[in-house]
Design a protein around this motif. Structure first.
Motif, mmCIF file in Angstrom:
data_model
loop_
_atom_site.group_PDB
_atom_site.id
_atom_site.type_symbol
_atom_site.label_atom_id
_atom_site.label_comp_id
_atom_site.label_asym_id
_atom_site.label_seq_id
_atom_site.Cartn_x
_atom_site.Cartn_y
_atom_site.Cartn_z
ATOM 1 N N VAL A 37 72.399 5.109 3.518
ATOM 2 C CA VAL A 37 73.357 6.140 3.898
ATOM 3 C C VAL A 37 73.148 7.362 3.008
ATOM 4 C CG1 VAL A 37 75.046 4.494 4.781
ATOM 5 C CG2 VAL A 37 75.137 5.189 2.378
ATOM 6 N N LEU A 38 73.489 8.521 3.543
ATOM 7 C CA LEU A 38 73.202 9.763 2.834
ATOM 8 C C LEU A 38 73.931 9.844 1.504
ATOM 9 C CD1 LEU A 38 73.275 12.346 5.776
ATOM 10 C CD2 LEU A 38 71.331 11.105 4.812
ATOM 11 N N ALA A 39 75.152 9.281 1.427
ATOM 12 C CA ALA A 39 75.916 9.350 0.186
ATOM 13 C C ALA A 39 75.207 8.623 -0.949
ATOM 14 C CB ALA A 39 77.320 8.777 0.396
ATOM 15 N N ARG A 40 74.409 7.586 -0.615
ATOM 16 C CA ARG A 40 73.636 6.875 -1.631
ATOM 17 C C ARG A 40 72.268 7.524 -1.840
ATOM 18 N NH1 ARG A 40 72.806 0.822 -0.837
ATOM 19 N NH2 ARG A 40 71.903 1.147 -2.921
ATOM 20 N N LYS A 41 71.656 7.939 -0.763
ATOM 21 C CA LYS A 41 70.312 8.507 -0.846
ATOM 22 C C LYS A 41 70.293 9.789 -1.664
ATOM 23 C CE LYS A 41 66.479 9.930 2.162
ATOM 24 N NZ LYS A 41 66.036 10.045 3.567
ATOM 25 N N TYR A 42 71.358 10.592 -1.548
ATOM 26 C CA TYR A 42 71.404 11.873 -2.233
ATOM 27 C C TYR A 42 72.335 11.862 -3.432
ATOM 28 C CZ TYR A 42 68.743 13.530 1.719
ATOM 29 O OH TYR A 42 67.763 13.695 2.663
ATOM 30 N N ARG A 43 72.542 10.692 -4.003
ATOM 31 C CA ARG A 43 73.340 10.610 -5.233
ATOM 32 C C ARG A 43 72.561 11.284 -6.358
ATOM 33 N NH1 ARG A 43 76.011 5.037 -6.743
ATOM 34 N NH2 ARG A 43 77.767 6.019 -5.691
ATOM 35 N N PRO A 44 73.193 12.169 -7.133
ATOM 36 C CA PRO A 44 72.472 12.907 -8.188
ATOM 37 C C PRO A 44 71.779 11.990 -9.188
ATOM 38 C CG PRO A 44 74.610 13.908 -7.784
ATOM 39 C CD PRO A 44 74.581 12.639 -6.989
ATOM 40 N N LYS A 45 70.577 12.399 -9.576
ATOM 41 C CA LYS A 45 69.800 11.653 -10.557
ATOM 42 C C LYS A 45 69.696 12.389 -11.887
ATOM 43 C CE LYS A 45 68.741 8.380 -7.624
ATOM 44 N NZ LYS A 45 69.543 8.886 -6.493
ATOM 45 N N LEU A 46 70.043 13.672 -11.887
ATOM 46 C CA LEU A 46 70.023 14.493 -13.098
ATOM 47 C C LEU A 46 71.331 15.270 -13.184
ATOM 48 C CD1 LEU A 46 66.443 16.050 -12.839
ATOM 49 C CD2 LEU A 46 67.110 14.029 -14.142
ATOM 50 N N PHE A 47 71.652 15.753 -14.375
ATOM 51 C CA PHE A 47 72.862 16.555 -14.534
ATOM 52 C C PHE A 47 72.767 17.852 -13.736
ATOM 53 C CE2 PHE A 47 73.537 13.803 -18.185
ATOM 54 C CZ PHE A 47 74.908 13.621 -18.158
ATOM 55 N N ARG A 79 88.620 12.208 -5.049
ATOM 56 C CA ARG A 79 87.586 11.277 -4.629
ATOM 57 C C ARG A 79 86.305 12.028 -4.276
ATOM 58 N NH1 ARG A 79 90.460 12.911 -0.474
ATOM 59 N NH2 ARG A 79 89.379 13.306 1.499
ATOM 60 N N GLY A 80 85.179 11.393 -4.574
ATOM 61 C CA GLY A 80 83.895 11.886 -4.090
ATOM 62 C C GLY A 80 83.336 13.116 -4.762
ATOM 63 N N ASP A 252 82.523 12.471 0.866
ATOM 64 C CA ASP A 252 83.094 12.513 2.205
ATOM 65 C C ASP A 252 82.254 13.393 3.119
ATOM 66 O OD1 ASP A 252 85.035 10.942 1.146
ATOM 67 O OD2 ASP A 252 86.711 12.289 1.582
ATOM 68 N N GLY A 253 81.765 14.523 2.588
ATOM 69 C CA GLY A 253 80.936 15.409 3.387
ATOM 70 C C GLY A 253 79.647 14.740 3.841
ATOM 71 N N LEU A 254 79.010 13.982 2.940
ATOM 72 C CA LEU A 254 77.780 13.279 3.299
ATOM 73 C C LEU A 254 78.047 12.176 4.308
ATOM 74 C CD1 LEU A 254 76.065 13.091 -0.203
ATOM 75 C CD2 LEU A 254 75.339 14.452 1.767
ATOM 76 N N SER A 255 79.184 11.492 4.174
ATOM 77 C CA SER A 255 79.525 10.441 5.131
ATOM 78 C C SER A 255 79.745 11.014 6.526
ATOM 79 C CB SER A 255 80.778 9.691 4.658
ATOM 80 O OG SER A 255 80.556 9.042 3.423
ATOM 81 N N ILE A 256 80.434 12.169 6.586
ATOM 82 C CA ILE A 256 80.653 12.803 7.891
ATOM 83 C C ILE A 256 79.336 13.330 8.452
ATOM 84 C CG2 ILE A 256 81.877 14.650 9.085
ATOM 85 C CD1 ILE A 256 84.054 14.443 6.935
ATOM 86 N N LEU A 257 78.492 13.889 7.570
ATOM 87 C CA LEU A 257 77.185 14.379 8.013
ATOM 88 C C LEU A 257 76.349 13.229 8.578
ATOM 89 C CD1 LEU A 257 75.133 16.699 8.193
ATOM 90 C CD2 LEU A 257 74.414 16.121 5.866
ATOM 91 N N ASP A 258 76.420 12.070 7.922
ATOM 92 C CA ASP A 258 75.713 10.889 8.419
ATOM 93 C C ASP A 258 76.134 10.583 9.848
ATOM 94 O OD1 ASP A 258 73.814 8.999 7.850
ATOM 95 O OD2 ASP A 258 74.853 8.213 6.112
#
Length: 587
Positions: A37-47, A79-80, A252-258
């Motif tokens: 899911v996009l919310a996991r795929k695009y979770r930040p990896k750097l500050f 949240r989020g 929430d935005g990524l979930s809706i985009l998904d």
């Protein structure tokens, strides 16, 4: 000062095209990758991937560069917005070990020795706990028992406690001593959406960071980049609708985009109408029509537009929120003029400015108050669509009242009729309407005491509000347009707001109904009636004949004293009983 923590290179990169893209995980039992899911795929990896949180990142960067790293952090926000992700990034920063980084660092690229395990929540020295499921003091003591032991492989042992406000009072007390004097090898990171529920004794021992909610434009730009990366074609209107529905939450935005991406299976552009249909939103231009009809007194057209929106699947509560946003935009445009940039297409901006020109500032504020009150009513109503329709009709009724400015002029002129300065009331565009009068009476009607308010409530058939105002409000200062009062314990939390709404609609001008500190509290009308009744009864009891009757008849009780202030019996034909007693003796 060392420049090993310099993030300038990270800050310049495209935050939606570089570090945020994780490798897709392989599906169990298959050779190919599984869908993430996009919310996991695009979770930040750097500050530098934390969009909208630049102030927090800057402060942390400075702290790391100066080697002034706190032992406990409190992350708060809706949240989020990235609280848990930030906590994991901090855990990585504390324990970062790279070839050219001997100490803690916010520069996490390339990943250090412990980074992968920490981000996957499987590092033995980074413990993540959900306070919602482990609230008891026994759980906290078990956790703190391990604090005294050194980390197994990392530099620091890090405790991440999510939703920390859910801990019990005893758990917080157990935590305090460790927070006061923590071992040098331990770091605490707390996350919460309810910062007010965290004891101040805990807050005072932490560095607090408030992760902000993203504004619609910033979130829309971020979602647009990700949509492009996913090969999805979504219209600008569609992206804006998704960002607005997310209410500042990136997750929430990524979930809706998904959800929206799958609307474009044919490869075509996903339109704003498709997104509205998916989210149960109304057509915003038609909603703008409904608002304009309502504030200009066109009941049939306004109700028709709202009914059509509901019939095609729009959620009444979402429609109410959109109407509130329109009312706020109208008032803000009046205040700021061209300096306020409206979100949306140019035709939306033009229409909103036209509506702003057609009402006075006070009318715009009254429309907002009616909608805000109506939103609360819609939330609790048995049928939300019916409640929404009644709110629209309330706006229509308000449009037929004189503006608060005109009502004030009427009062200052002693309630005279229409005049050249517009005291007769105005409709759309300031046109005079000699037939407009306040609901509660003639155009010049004034309320001189709190009892007049109760009389008006009774006349307008508001029995619930009448009863609550009589039982709970203790007025101390009263003037037409102002009520300063105290509230009796047990009063409904929205009582003064509902009374204000009623008075502004009924009288046609603004009211300030509020509690004031430092003033001598009065009595509620019910309390005053009870006191006067007791005083009458006590006065009657002092009469020799009445006292003798009470002593002669066991169980005799005086219920009330009515009529003349004397004890003389009035004529029978008047049908007035000055003293009513009851013998409560059984049998």
């Amino acid at each position: 000062m060392s420049d090993e923590n310099d993030l300038s290179g990270d800050d310049e990169r495209d935050d939606a095209t570089f570090s945020m893209f994780a490798e897709e995980e392989a599906a169990p039992g298959s050779g190919g990758p599984s869908y993430q899911v996009l919310a996991r795929k695009y979770r930040p990896k750097l500050f530098s991937d934390l969009i909208g949180q630049e102030a927090m990142v800057r402060t942390m960067r400075n702290a790391f560069e100066l080697n002034r790293i706190a032992h406990a952090f409190m992350l708060t926000g809706v949240r989020g917005v990235g609280k848990t992700t930030t906590a994991r990034l901090l855990a990585r920063a504390f324990n970062y070990e790279g070839e050219d980084h001997p100490g803690p660092s916010l520069k996490l690229d390339p990943p250090g020795e412990h980074c992968k395990a920490i981000m996957e929540s499987r590092h033995p020295d980074v413990l993540e706990l959900d306070a919602a499921s482990r609230t008891g003091v026994a759980d906290m003591r078990d956790l703190l028992d391990g604090v005294r032991y050194s980390p197994q492989s990392a530099r620091y042992k890090v405790y991440i406690i999510d939703e920390v406000h859910m801990l019990s009072t005893a758990s917080f007390n157990a935590l305090l001593k460790t927070l006061e004097e923590p071992p040098p090898h331990v770091k605490f990171i707390f996350a919460t959406t309810e910062i007010r529920k965290v004891p101040v004794t805990v807050l005072s021992r932490c560095q607090r960071f408030d992760l902000k909610r993203l504004d619609t434009g910033e979130l829309a730009a971020h979602l647009g980049k990700i949509a492009g990366r996913e090969g999805a074609k979504i219209s600008e209107e569609g992206i804006t609708l998704i960002a607005r529905a997310a209410e500042g939450s990136v997750r929430d935005g990524l979930s809706i985009l998904d959800q929206a991406v799958v609307q474009g299976l044919d490869g075509g552009e996903i339109s704003g109408a498709a997104v509205r249909d998916m989210l149960g939103l109304g057509d915003r231009l038609r909603l703008l029509d409904a608002f304009e009809y309502a504030v200009t007194g066109k009941a049939s057209e306004a109700v028709g537009e709202i009914t059509d929106q509901i019939q095609i699947g729009a959620d009444p509560l979402i429609l109410m929120k959109d109407l509130l946003e329109i009312a706020a935009d109208v008032a803000t445009v009046q205040a700021m003029g061209d300096n306020y940039v409206l979100p949306g297409p140019s035709d939306w901006t033009t229409r909103t400015r036209q509506i702003a020109d057609s009402v006075t500032p006070a009318q715009a504020q009254r429309n907002w108050q009616i909608l805000l009150s109506g939103y609360r009513d819609t939330q609790s109503a048995p049928e939300a669509d019916v409640a929404l329709r009644m709110v629209i009709l309330r706006l229509v009724t308000s449009a037929s009242l004189p503006s608060p400015e005109d009502a004030a002029r009427l009062i200052s002129q002693g309630g005279g009729g229409s005049s050249d300065n517009g005291a007769s009331g105005r409709g759309r565009g300031g046109k005079e309407d000699p037939n407009v009068v306040p609901v509660g009476g003639s155009p010049g009607a004034r309320l001189s005491k709190f009892e007049d308010v109760l009389d008006l409530l009774e006349k307008e058939r508001e029995p619930v509000l009448w009863g609550e105002a009589k039982a709970y409000i203790r007025p101390s200062v009263f003037a037409d347009g102002t009520i300063s009062c105290d509230l009796k314990d047990g009063a409904p939390v929205d009582l003064l707001r509902r009374l204000t709404d009623f008075l502004e609609i009924a009288t046609g001008h603004e009211w300030d109904v509020s509690t004031k500190r430092g003033e001598t509290p009065g009595e509620t009308i019910s309390e005053r009636e009870d006191r006067l009744k007791r005083e009458r009864i006590d006065a009657v009891k002092s009469d020799t004949d009445v006292a003798a009757a009470i002593n002669a008849i066991p169980g005799l009780t005086i219920l009330d004293v009515r009529g003349s202030d004397t004890l003389e019996q009035p004529p029978v034909e008047d049908n007035v009983v000055p003293l009513r007693v009851a013998n409560q003796r059984k049998g």
